[in-house]
Design an enzyme around this catalytic site. Structure first.
Site, PDB file in Angstrom:
ATOM      1  NE  ARG A 233      -4.442  -1.486   0.647  1.00  0.00           N
ATOM      2  CZ  ARG A 233      -5.276  -1.332   1.267  1.00  0.00           C
ATOM      3  NH1 ARG A 233      -5.875  -0.286   1.826  1.00  0.00           N
ATOM      4  NH2 ARG A 233      -6.002  -2.263   1.268  1.00  0.00           N
TER       5      ARG A 233
ATOM      6  NE  ARG B 152      -6.998   5.851   2.985  1.00  0.00           N
ATOM      7  CZ  ARG B 152      -7.775   5.382   3.277  1.00  0.00           C
ATOM      8  NH1 ARG B 152      -8.950   5.832   3.426  1.00  0.00           N
ATOM      9  NH2 ARG B 152      -7.225   3.858   3.655  1.00  0.00           N
TER      10      ARG B 152
ATOM     11  NE  ARG C  77      -9.056   8.490  -2.821  1.00  0.00           N
ATOM     12  CZ  ARG C  77     -10.574   8.629  -2.597  1.00  0.00           C
ATOM     13  NH1 ARG C  77     -11.552   9.715  -3.140  1.00  0.00           N
ATOM     14  NH2 ARG C  77     -11.139   8.826  -1.090  1.00  0.00           N
TER      15      ARG C  77
ATOM     16  CG  ASP D  13      -8.702  -1.871  -3.657  1.00  0.00           C
ATOM     17  OD1 ASP D  13      -8.207  -2.101  -3.057  1.00  0.00           O
ATOM     18  OD2 ASP D  13      -9.586  -3.384  -3.591  1.00  0.00           O
TER      19      ASP D  13
ATOM     20  CE1 TYR E  91     -13.011  -6.403   1.686  1.00  0.00           C
ATOM     21  CE2 TYR E  91     -11.281  -8.155   0.341  1.00  0.00           C
ATOM     22  CZ  TYR E  91     -12.175  -7.156   1.556  1.00  0.00           C
ATOM     23  OH  TYR E  91     -11.025  -6.836   2.438  1.00  0.00           O
TER      24      TYR E  91
HETATM   25  O1  CP3 Z   1      -0.232  -1.345  -2.555  1.00  0.00           O
HETATM   26  C1  CP3 Z   1      -0.149  -0.375  -2.915  1.00  0.00           C
HETATM   27  O2  CP3 Z   1      -0.047   1.203  -2.996  1.00  0.00           O
HETATM   28  C2  CP3 Z   1      -0.991  -1.149  -4.483  1.00  0.00           C
HETATM   29  C3  CP3 Z   1      -2.468  -0.390  -4.266  1.00  0.00           C
HETATM   30  C4  CP3 Z   1      -3.683  -1.689  -3.787  1.00  0.00           C
HETATM   31  C5  CP3 Z   1      -4.448  -0.899  -3.002  1.00  0.00           C
HETATM   32  N1  CP3 Z   1      -5.162  -2.098  -2.885  1.00  0.00           N
HETATM   33  C6  CP3 Z   1      -5.114   1.029  -3.242  1.00  0.00           C
HETATM   34  C7  CP3 Z   1      -6.151   1.157  -2.273  1.00  0.00           C
HETATM   35  C8  CP3 Z   1      -2.863  -2.683  -3.451  1.00  0.00           C
HETATM   36  C9  CP3 Z   1      -2.546  -3.725  -4.058  1.00  0.00           C
HETATM   37  C10 CP3 Z   1      -4.336  -3.054  -2.429  1.00  0.00           C
HETATM   38  C11 CP3 Z   1      -4.323  -4.121  -2.403  1.00  0.00           C
HETATM   39  C12 CP3 Z   1      -6.061  -4.421  -1.831  1.00  0.00           C
HETATM   40  N2  CP3 Z   1      -6.405  -3.764  -1.389  1.00  0.00           N
HETATM   41  C13 CP3 Z   1      -6.304  -5.703  -0.434  1.00  0.00           C
HETATM   42  C14 CP3 Z   1      -5.259  -6.845  -0.531  1.00  0.00           C
HETATM   43  C15 CP3 Z   1      -4.352  -5.900   0.543  1.00  0.00           C
HETATM   44  C16 CP3 Z   1      -5.305  -5.991   2.334  1.00  0.00           C
HETATM   45  O3  CP3 Z   1      -4.739  -4.815   2.712  1.00  0.00           O
HETATM   46  O4  CP3 Z   1      -4.425  -7.047   2.623  1.00  0.00           O
HETATM   47  C17 CP3 Z   1      -7.818  -5.435   0.351  1.00  0.00           C
HETATM   48  C18 CP3 Z   1      -7.650  -6.314   1.181  1.00  0.00           C
HETATM   49  C19 CP3 Z   1      -8.127  -4.410  -0.564  1.00  0.00           C
HETATM   50  C20 CP3 Z   1      -9.412  -4.320  -0.584  1.00  0.00           C
HETATM   51  C21 CP3 Z   1     -10.083  -2.511   0.356  1.00  0.00           C
HETATM   52  N3  CP3 Z   1      -9.425  -1.774  -0.757  1.00  0.00           N
HETATM   53  C22 CP3 Z   1     -10.188  -2.004   1.432  1.00  0.00           C
HETATM   54  C23 CP3 Z   1     -10.803  -3.107   2.139  1.00  0.00           C
HETATM   55  C24 CP3 Z   1     -10.579  -0.513   1.021  1.00  0.00           C
HETATM   56  C25 CP3 Z   1     -10.733  -0.204   2.346  1.00  0.00           C
HETATM   57  C26 CP3 Z   1      -9.471  -0.007   3.314  1.00  0.00           C
HETATM   58  C27 CP3 Z   1      -8.862   1.269   3.081  1.00  0.00           C
HETATM   59  O5  CP3 Z   1      -7.677   1.287   3.163  1.00  0.00           O
HETATM   60  O6  CP3 Z   1      -9.324   2.282   2.919  1.00  0.00           O
HETATM   61  C28 CP3 Z   1      -9.696  -0.437   0.342  1.00  0.00           C
HETATM   62  C29 CP3 Z   1      -9.390   1.329  -0.466  1.00  0.00           C
HETATM   63  C30 CP3 Z   1      -7.978   1.509  -1.009  1.00  0.00           C
HETATM   64  N4  CP3 Z   1      -7.565   0.056  -1.785  1.00  0.00           N
HETATM   65  C31 CP3 Z   1      -7.201   2.387  -0.904  1.00  0.00           C
HETATM   66  C32 CP3 Z   1      -6.020   2.223  -1.863  1.00  0.00           C
HETATM   67  C33 CP3 Z   1      -5.230   3.444  -1.742  1.00  0.00           C
HETATM   68  C34 CP3 Z   1      -8.225   4.227   0.015  1.00  0.00           C
HETATM   69  C35 CP3 Z   1      -9.141   3.996  -0.874  1.00  0.00           C
HETATM   70  C36 CP3 Z   1      -8.970   5.839  -0.516  1.00  0.00           C
HETATM   71  O7  CP3 Z   1      -7.836   6.352  -1.433  1.00  0.00           O
HETATM   72  O8  CP3 Z   1      -9.735   6.456   0.187  1.00  0.00           O
END
Ligand code: CP3
Length: 339
Positions: free
Chosen positions: A23, A27, A36, A72, A147
């Site tokens: 990640r 943010r 964003r 994502d 999910y």
């Molecule tokens: O790693 C990176 O920088 C690449 C981008 C990336 C994102 N999500 C961006 C994201 C990757 C590889 C993921 C994977 C992801 N997404 C996983 C597996 C990794 C882990 O964390 O266990 C999972 C379970 C998700 C599902 C997901 N996406 C959730 C549960 C959420 C909401 C929680 C949160 O952190 O906001 C997201 C949103 C998300 N995915 C954001 C980002 C940058 C935040 C969105 C925003 O900008 O508001």
């Protein structure tokens, strides 16, 4: 290109330990927030120029040794036929969750080239700009299934386990469809030129070892077998420290580790025929520079017996982390591991 990350994945000698952060685009970076502020999260994922821009940000700011495509794990679920939304307060929402036979029947397996062309386009832009390897990724079938069946995040995963235990045939049909989609999705990323892939199994750790082996592992094995030998494959089963012997059977070249195990103990279980990635508690980055340095050094010392080691966090970086502390961590890894 700086190929230190790829060399470590393959277990080859490197001048220093490569590092990236799960990640790493997100943010906690003001530069990400600026992009964003103009678009919602899904639009960001679907706009190749913007997705490429935020992918590159942590490479420039943190000086990490690999980039990960900004997207994502839930993005390919939408073209399978489920309405997807990212709510600021509730996280991801998938409407009309999959519970019955008709729900599984109506799901499509995607053709990534046509269904998610923006991913392919973002990769092409990135390959012309990056000087470090680009990691492509997918969710693992079990994590994606949670999910889809729960309709979003969950606490006890009751609906998922209900389908697993009460309707195992339906569950395996769903998992087969998801697995076909994941393979096509990763294949398209590889065709576009990514240098390595990571499969995220964020919810593997909610299963007992025997259920992980029966209901999640076979599908991961099918995916990894498809790509084995073509490029490094990383498998990250979050919360999996108590079943590393089983996780090893995935066949991955690199196993991701969370912070709940000493890395040296993990390597004893895994052996030295696969590389490891990890495993700093992301919240360590809330501590002082000295604390961060100390914990980095412990992990570097503990990983000496591994076939290869890629330094990473044990899970994604959190929005609360000060970027300068993430920079300190990367500097510490590079300095302390220099040979
Ligand atoms: O790693 C990176 O920088 C690449 C981008 C990336 C994102 N999500 C961006 C994201 C990757 C590889 C993921 C994977 C992801 N997404 C996983 C597996 C990794 C882990 O964390 O266990 C999972 C379970 C998700 C599902 C997901 N996406 C959730 C549960 C959420 C909401 C929680 C949160 O952190 O906001 C997201 C949103 C998300 N995915 C954001 C980002 C940058 C935040 C969105 C925003 O900008 O508001």
């Amino acid at each position: 290109m700086n190929d230190t990350f790829l060399r470590a994945c393959r277990g080859e000698k490197t001048d220093y330990t490569p590092v990236w952060l799960m990640r790493q685009a997100g943010r906690y970076l003001p530069e990400y927030q600026k992009v964003r502020a103009k678009v919602d999260f899904l639009t960001l994922c679907k706009t190749p120029e913007l997705a490429a821009e935020v992918t590159i940000q942590p490479v420039d700011i943190l000086k990490v040794d690999a980039a990960i495509l900004f997207s994502d794990i839930l993005v390919p679920i939408e073209p399978m036929g489920m309405k997807l939304e990212f709510s600021e307060s509730k996280g991801p929402i998938l409407y009309d969750p999959i519970r019955k036979e008709v729900d599984v029947l109506k799901l499509r397996t995607i053709k990534a080239q046509e269904d998610v062309p923006f991913v392919i386009e973002a990769i092409k832009i990135l390959l012309s700009k990056l000087n470090v390897p680009l990691i492509g990724f997918s969710g693992a079938p079990f994590t994606l299934a949670t999910y889809m069946i729960e309709g979003g995040s969950s606490k006890n995963f009751v609906n998922t386990k209900k389908m697993m235990f009460q309707a195992p045939e339906l569950y395996s049909r769903l998992m087969d469809k998801i697995t076909d989609t994941v393979i096509d999705y990763l294949q398209a990323q590889i065709d576009a030129g990514v240098h390595a892939i990571q499969v995220f199994d964020s919810w593997a750790g909610i299963l007992s070892p025997v259920d992980f082996e029966n209901y999640a592992l076979p599908y991961v094995q099918r995916i990894i077998k498809t790509f084995k030998g073509r490029l490094p494959v990383i498998y990250f089963a979050f919360n999996g420290s108590a079943m590393l012997d089983t996780i090893k059977k995935s066949g991955a070249d690199v196993l991701g580790l969370d912070w709940r195990i000493n890395i040296a103990d993990a390597i004893k279980i895994i052996g030295n025929d696969v590389a490891v990635q990890g495993n700093l508690d992301p919240c360590t980055l809330l501590g002082s520079r000295d604390l961060i340095k100390d914990r980095v050094e412990r992990i570097l010392n503990g990983s000496k017996q591994a076939k290869g080691h890629i330094f990473n966090l044990g899970h994604g970086i959190l929005p609360e982390i000060p970027p300068e502390n993430a920079i300190s961590m990367v500097e510490a890894v590079h300095e302390l591991s220099l040979k």
